[in-house]
Structures are given as C-alpha cells and as structure tokens.
Scaffold this active site. Structure first.
Site, PDB file in Angstrom:
ATOM      1  N   ASP A  29      19.951  45.667   3.259  1.00  0.00           N
ATOM      2  CA  ASP A  29      21.390  45.695   3.530  1.00  0.00           C
ATOM      3  C   ASP A  29      22.092  46.675   2.597  1.00  0.00           C
ATOM      4  O   ASP A  29      22.913  47.502   3.026  1.00  0.00           O
ATOM      5  CB  ASP A  29      21.998  44.303   3.343  1.00  0.00           C
ATOM      6  CG  ASP A  29      21.656  43.343   4.469  1.00  0.00           C
ATOM      7  OD1 ASP A  29      21.136  43.803   5.501  1.00  0.00           O
ATOM      8  OD2 ASP A  29      21.905  42.137   4.298  1.00  0.00           O
ATOM      9  N   GLU A  37      17.398  49.257   8.704  1.00  0.00           N
ATOM     10  CA  GLU A  37      15.984  49.328   9.075  1.00  0.00           C
ATOM     11  C   GLU A  37      15.271  50.468   8.346  1.00  0.00           C
ATOM     12  O   GLU A  37      14.110  50.327   7.943  1.00  0.00           O
ATOM     13  CB  GLU A  37      15.847  49.497  10.593  1.00  0.00           C
ATOM     14  CG  GLU A  37      16.412  48.338  11.405  1.00  0.00           C
ATOM     15  CD  GLU A  37      15.765  47.000  11.059  1.00  0.00           C
ATOM     16  OE1 GLU A  37      14.586  46.995  10.634  1.00  0.00           O
ATOM     17  OE2 GLU A  37      16.431  45.964  11.208  1.00  0.00           O
TER      18      GLU A  37
END
Length: 423
Positions: A345, A262
C-alpha cells in the site's frame, strides 16, 4: 495529481485534517450497505471455524469406515508396488473428501456468494470450475503426498524437516506455473488495450524496473464482480494482470492506485518472502503433526485400521490434524500477509501518487470486506489492512506529499443488493 473525474467536490480547509478527510470517504458507505458488508465478513470469520470442524468430521468418518485401509489392502493383495498403493490412497482420499465436502462447498462457495450478490456464475458453470480445481488437486496433491510418504518411510524421525523442504519446492513450483498454465484453465487473458490505463501502468512499471512487455486483461467478470489485479509468477513467468472488473468499475486514478500496489509486491520481493514464510510455517505445523499424529494413531489403531504414520491409510489423521493446526495458525498467517499488503500500500501510494484513487478503491472493496473492524478483529481475521486503515493511510500520504492538499467530498457508494435478495 489525478482526481476522480465527475465524482467528488472539494472542501477547502486551512489545514488538511487527516481524520476528517478519511471520515468523508468512510461516510460514502451507507448504513444498510455497511451492515451487509459486516454481516458477510463476520460470517466468513465463523466459516473458517466451521470449515475446520467439517474437515475433521469428514476425516473421522473416513477413518471409521476404514476406506483407505480397504484400498491399501486391496492394492497389496493384487501385488501392486507399495508406491502405487500410496498413490491410490491419496487419490481416493482426495476424491472422497471432495465428494463429501460438496454440499458444504455449494453452500459456502455458491449459494452464500449468490445471496450477497458476489457471484455471476450459474450453478453449472460454478461446478465446472470446481471440477477443474478437483482435477488439479488430484494430480498435484497425489504426487505431493506420494513424495511426503516416501520421506516418512525413509526418515521416520526427521520426515517433517525434509517434508518442509518438499512443501517449499511445491509452493515455488505452483507460483511458477500458475500464471501460464493454471489461470488459463479458468479464465481467458488478452492484452490490455492501448489507452490511458495501459499508459499509466507501463510508466509505473518502467519507473520501478518491473517487466511490462505484456499486460494482461483477465475476464474474471464471468465469475464475479470483484475487482483485482496482480503481478504474478516468478522468473520467466512474471506477468502483470488486471481483471476486467477493475477496468470497468474504476477510474484511471483508481486503477493506477491498485496497480501501484501490485507493482509494490514485485519490487519489494514479497513473492519470495511469502514462499519462505509459508514454508517455515508449514514446517512448524508438520513438526507439531509429527508429535501429535502418532498418539492419535495409537488411540484409534484397532478401530481405524491404521498401522502407523508411514501407512498411507493415516492420511485422514494427518489431514484432520493439519486442518486444526492451520486454523490455530490463522492469526499468524493473516498478520504475515497483512504486513506485506501494508508495505505494498505504501509503495503504491508513492508509485501512483493517487491517494484519493486509493481511498476510493478501498471503499469499493467494502462489498466483501468489513470496513471498520476493531483492532483485535483486524489483527486476528484480516489478511489485508481494513478499509479504514487504508483510507487513513492514503489521507496521511496526501497531507505529507500533496502541497495545499484539499479534502475530497466523494459521492456515496451505490447500495448493493441486500442479503437474501435474488441476485
């Protein structure tokens, strides 16, 4: 490197085999659980088509019964200003569309989610949230449509271009206000308590230049068991949030892996990039609508009572057309989002340095995401990398960055409820 306390054992190997290490994680999903996950996700793929068809059907029905022409003419007879007629048509359309969609919405958003054990709310609580959402749609949607129709009247040939700018500003405004004003309408947020999780998140945020004065814990368990987190907002409303399910259902290593991802969205500027991309995509859809909608209106002019595109009674034509165009654009939209997610990611793996925590979380998301789709299916229907893609990426990172890396043999995931069982 932190490992998942109490869960895995280690399988030593002379050379770390990425594919074998990934398969060990994929094997944690049992056959029945995998079948359930596949069925849920594949059903969702069909729901996208049915949603568009259902929306078109509602718009056609509203055109056939001439609801908005009646509202338009009634406002005109009473001498109301034209902009009030547009506002009235917008509000009536939003309310009528929501009312007619309610049975389908209950099936898709409540009953089906309950059948798969993904929803914790009672029907009354769920309907309460839907009512709040409807109120927000009525306020923001009617104002946006009021502006769009003003643009159509003033710039009949270039309205789609100016309308694209209007939509872009609307998207930016919603991103700005959502963390502070919208989220509290549905959930309660509190400061994340001091402890290992907060320490890890603060350390990663500071290392990457992300504001971390406040980290919020959101009580989303009142709605579902899904795990999630985000760095939301722009400018003064930026905030780091994670839901209570993430805190309850994952280890510190797993939570750190999620929060690293995030934080990546913020550092890599994905919010701004997505605003630009979605605005440009909407511009394309509006351009197509500006070419197709007038022909549809000419076709149905006598039976629908729509006088032209600038007539607010044309709302069902535009809404139905945009539903179809949005469905056709889904693979493009999914790909654009998936690219951002893949970049986040990679960033999260570097930031958290928890490849096994990342893999464990990817597997837990199998509760509602198909874990091993085919390449074409992933390209068309996935707005995030699949579980298999993510686990393989994590194991590749582990091989490249962890000296003397060893394979983890994780414990099987617990079997969830089977479809059709009582939640």
């Amino acid at each position: 490197m932190g490992l998942l306390a109490g869960l895995p054992t280690l399988a030593h190997a002379a050379a770390f085999d990425v594919d074998h290490a990934a398969q060990l994680w994929l094997n944690t999903l049992s056959g029945p659980a995998k079948a359930r996950s596949d069925a849920y996700f594949e059903g969702g793929e069909w729901l996208a088509l049915w949603n568009a068809l259902f929306s078109v059907g509602i718009c056609w029905f509203l055109l056939r019964i001439r609801l908005l022409p009646a509202v338009r003419d009634g406002m005109h007879r009473r001498g109301w200003r034209p902009w009030l007629g547009v506002l009235a048509c917008a509000l009536v359309f939003i309310m009528a569309d929501s009312l007619l969609s309610l049975p389908w919405a209950i099936y898709e958003g409540y009953w089906r989610e309950k059948q798969y054990g993904l929803l914790n709310q009672s029907l009354g609580a769920w309907l309460g949230d839907q009512a709040i959402g409807l109120a927000l749609s009525a306020v923001f949607g009617s104002v946006l449509l009021l502006v769009i129709y003003a643009v159509i009247r003033k710039y009949p040939k270039r309205w789609w271009l100016i309308g694209t700018g209007v939509v872009g500003l609307a998207i930016t405004f919603l991103v700005l206000i959502t963390p502070v004003f919208i989220v509290p309408l549905f959930n309660t947020s509190s400061e994340l308590p001091n402890g290992p999780v907060r320490e890890r998140v603060v350390a990663m945020a500071k290392a990457n230049g992300v504001p971390a004065e406040h980290i919020y814990l959101v009580d989303e368990s009142r709605q579902s068991d899904r795990i999630s987190a985000n760095v939301s907002g722009i400018g003064p409303t930026i905030r780091i949030s994670l839901n209570d399910n993430l805190l309850k259902k994952t280890s510190v290593a797993e939570t750190a892996a999620v929060m690293g991802h995030e934080l990546g969205h913020y550092v890599l500027g994905h919010v701004w990039r997505m605003i630009v991309v979605l605005t440009l995509l909407m511009g394309l859809l509006l351009w197509l609508a500006s070419r197709i909608a007038p022909a549809l209106i000419r076709y149905g002019r006598e039976s629908w009572g729509v006088r032209g595109l600038a007539d607010p009674a044309s709302l069902p034509v535009l809404a139905g057309l945009l539903s179809v165009l949005s469905l056709l654009a889904t693979p493009v939209t999914n790909t654009l989002i998936r690219v951002d997610e893949s970049e986040a990611d990679a960033f999260g793996l570097d930031a958290a340095r928890e490849p096994d925590g990342f893999a464990a979380t990817a597997m837990k998301l199998s509760a509602y995401r198909k874990i091993e789709p085919g390449p074409l299916e992933e390209m068309l229907f996935f707005d995030h990398p699949s579980g298999k893609t993510r686990v393989t990426m994590a194991m590749q990172w582990k091989k490249d960055h962890v000296p003397n890396a060893v394979e983890v043999v994780p414990s099987p995931l617990p079997d969830p409820k089977t479809p059709g069982s009582r939640p």
